[in-house]
Scaffold this motif. Structure first.
Motif, PDB file in Angstrom:
ATOM      1  N   ALA A   1     -13.184  -4.086  -7.461  1.00 62.36           N
ATOM      2  CA  ALA A   1     -12.485  -3.120  -6.310  1.00 62.36           C
ATOM      3  C   ALA A   1     -11.581  -4.191  -5.300  1.00 62.36           C
ATOM      4  O   ALA A   1     -10.418  -3.668  -5.028  1.00 62.36           O
ATOM      5  N   CYS A   2     -12.038  -5.195  -4.999  1.00 61.51           N
ATOM      6  CA  CYS A   2     -11.057  -6.168  -4.274  1.00 61.51           C
ATOM      7  C   CYS A   2      -9.908  -6.443  -5.111  1.00 61.51           C
ATOM      8  O   CYS A   2      -8.615  -6.368  -4.451  1.00 61.51           O
ATOM      9  N   ASP A   3      -9.875  -6.779  -6.580  1.00 57.61           N
ATOM     10  CA  ASP A   3      -8.772  -7.010  -7.184  1.00 57.61           C
ATOM     11  C   ASP A   3      -7.821  -5.815  -7.242  1.00 57.61           C
ATOM     12  O   ASP A   3      -6.615  -5.987  -7.397  1.00 57.61           O
ATOM     13  N   LEU A   4      -8.378  -4.651  -7.232  1.00 59.89           N
ATOM     14  CA  LEU A   4      -7.503  -3.614  -7.319  1.00 59.89           C
ATOM     15  C   LEU A   4      -7.060  -2.743  -5.947  1.00 59.89           C
ATOM     16  O   LEU A   4      -6.564  -1.807  -6.046  1.00 59.89           O
ATOM     17  N   GLY A   5      -7.689  -3.391  -4.821  1.00 63.14           N
ATOM     18  CA  GLY A   5      -7.334  -2.756  -3.499  1.00 63.14           C
ATOM     19  C   GLY A   5      -8.103  -1.449  -3.378  1.00 63.14           C
ATOM     20  O   GLY A   5      -7.481  -0.507  -2.846  1.00 63.14           O
ATOM     21  N   ALA A   6      -9.151  -1.382  -3.952  1.00 64.09           N
ATOM     22  CA  ALA A   6      -9.855  -0.111  -3.983  1.00 64.09           C
ATOM     23  C   ALA A   6     -11.160  -0.349  -3.174  1.00 64.09           C
ATOM     24  O   ALA A   6     -11.574  -1.282  -2.713  1.00 64.09           O
ATOM     25  N   LYS A   7     -12.145   0.650  -3.097  1.00 67.13           N
ATOM     26  CA  LYS A   7     -13.370   0.705  -2.417  1.00 67.13           C
ATOM     27  C   LYS A   7     -14.334   0.890  -3.511  1.00 67.13           C
ATOM     28  O   LYS A   7     -14.499   1.702  -4.439  1.00 67.13           O
ATOM     29  N   ALA A   8     -15.548  -0.044  -3.532  1.00 69.01           N
ATOM     30  CA  ALA A   8     -16.784   0.098  -4.516  1.00 69.01           C
ATOM     31  C   ALA A   8     -17.648   0.817  -3.446  1.00 69.01           C
ATOM     32  O   ALA A   8     -18.116   0.499  -2.511  1.00 69.01           O
ATOM     33  N   LEU A   9     -18.060   1.911  -4.274  1.00 68.85           N
ATOM     34  CA  LEU A   9     -19.340   2.729  -3.980  1.00 68.85           C
ATOM     35  C   LEU A   9     -20.614   2.673  -4.821  1.00 68.85           C
ATOM     36  O   LEU A   9     -20.390   2.372  -6.113  1.00 68.85           O
ATOM     37  N   PHE A  10     -21.744   2.587  -4.341  1.00 64.65           N
ATOM     38  CA  PHE A  10     -22.919   2.498  -5.068  1.00 64.65           C
ATOM     39  C   PHE A  10     -23.984   3.480  -4.992  1.00 64.65           C
ATOM     40  O   PHE A  10     -24.066   3.938  -3.860  1.00 64.65           O
ATOM     41  N   PRO A  11     -24.671   3.857  -6.177  1.00 61.94           N
ATOM     42  CA  PRO A  11     -25.558   4.794  -5.963  1.00 61.94           C
ATOM     43  C   PRO A  11     -27.309   4.332  -5.418  1.00 61.94           C
ATOM     44  O   PRO A  11     -28.071   4.934  -5.129  1.00 61.94           O
ATOM     45  N   PHE A  12     -27.277   2.850  -5.019  1.00 60.78           N
ATOM     46  CA  PHE A  12     -28.204   2.393  -4.124  1.00 60.78           C
ATOM     47  C   PHE A  12     -27.892   1.975  -2.824  1.00 60.78           C
ATOM     48  O   PHE A  12     -26.846   1.997  -2.348  1.00 60.78           O
TER      49      PHE A  12
END
Length: 214
Positions: free
Chosen positions: A75-86
């Motif tokens: 996500a950091c490499d892509l300029g995105a935001k990581a979201l998780f199910p936990f």
């Protein structure tokens, strides 16, 4: 970037895009500026052996910590935001997001079902991208042409079309007849024809059963 580009980047980690949907920037519920949400999950064969070679293995919550590291870095490499199910509560609505992709459906037993992974589908995280990626059209819902063996597969009668009786499931897993579920995975999930064609290892299912029933 295309989905193929992203799957190429995910392949060394034995992850793949299992579905996605477009998000109106003015719509609530996702990080500001999100144009596309992609759900990521294990890619078989090879996911479970790979995971056991990673630095998180052997410590607490190895699967979740590995997911945070790998998907968070991407996500950091892509300029995105990581979201998780936990990591909650509160928890992100992965079930609802999965249905919105049009590539994952609610099965007759209300568990999610995927056209390639059947009832073994699971998500390790999601990427909230600012780019609007081209997404493939939704395939037909596989359950519409299936005899639904999942409806009668639970030996405890805990999981069927009427819902999921979690206490009854746990009580059954404490008995000797519950051992096949603990060592090879939920019999309802395994009854799905798509699950049977998917290369998920019994050891993988046994690990998650041990985390569920503890």
């Amino acid at each position: 970037m295309t989905l193929q580009d992203l799957n190429t980047r995910l392949a060394p980690h034995f992850l793949s895009v299992l579905g996605g949907f477009h998000h109106d920037p003015g719509e609530a519920g996702l990080p500001k500026g999100t144009a596309t949400l992609l759900l990521l999950g294990p890619a078989e064969p090879g996911y479970w052996p790979h995971l056991q070679t990673q630095p998180e293995w052997g410590g607490p919550d190895p699967v979740d910590r590995w997911s945070r590291r790998v998907i968070g870095r991407l996500a950091c490499d892509l300029g995105a935001k990581a979201l998780f199910p936990f990591g909650g509560p509160p928890y992100h609505p992965f079930y609802r997001w999965a249905l919105r992709t049009g590539r994952v459906w609610d099965s007759p037993v209300r568990l999610l079902v995927h056209p390639d992974q059947g009832l073994m589908v699971s998500f390790r995280g999601a990427l909230a991208l600012r780019e609007r990626l081209d997404l493939p059209p939704a395939p037909p819902r596989p359950c519409d042409s299936c005899a639904a063996p999942c409806l009668t597969a639970c030996p405890a009668g805990a999981l069927n079309g009427a819902g999921y009786d979690v206490p009854a499931c746990h009580a059954f897993l404490d008995t000797e007849p519950g051992c096949p579920c603990m060592t090879g995975g939920c019999l309802v999930r395994r009854a799905c024809p798509l699950s049977q064609a998917y290369a998920r290892m019994p050891e993988h299912s046994a690990y998650h059963m041990s985390q569920f029933h503890r």
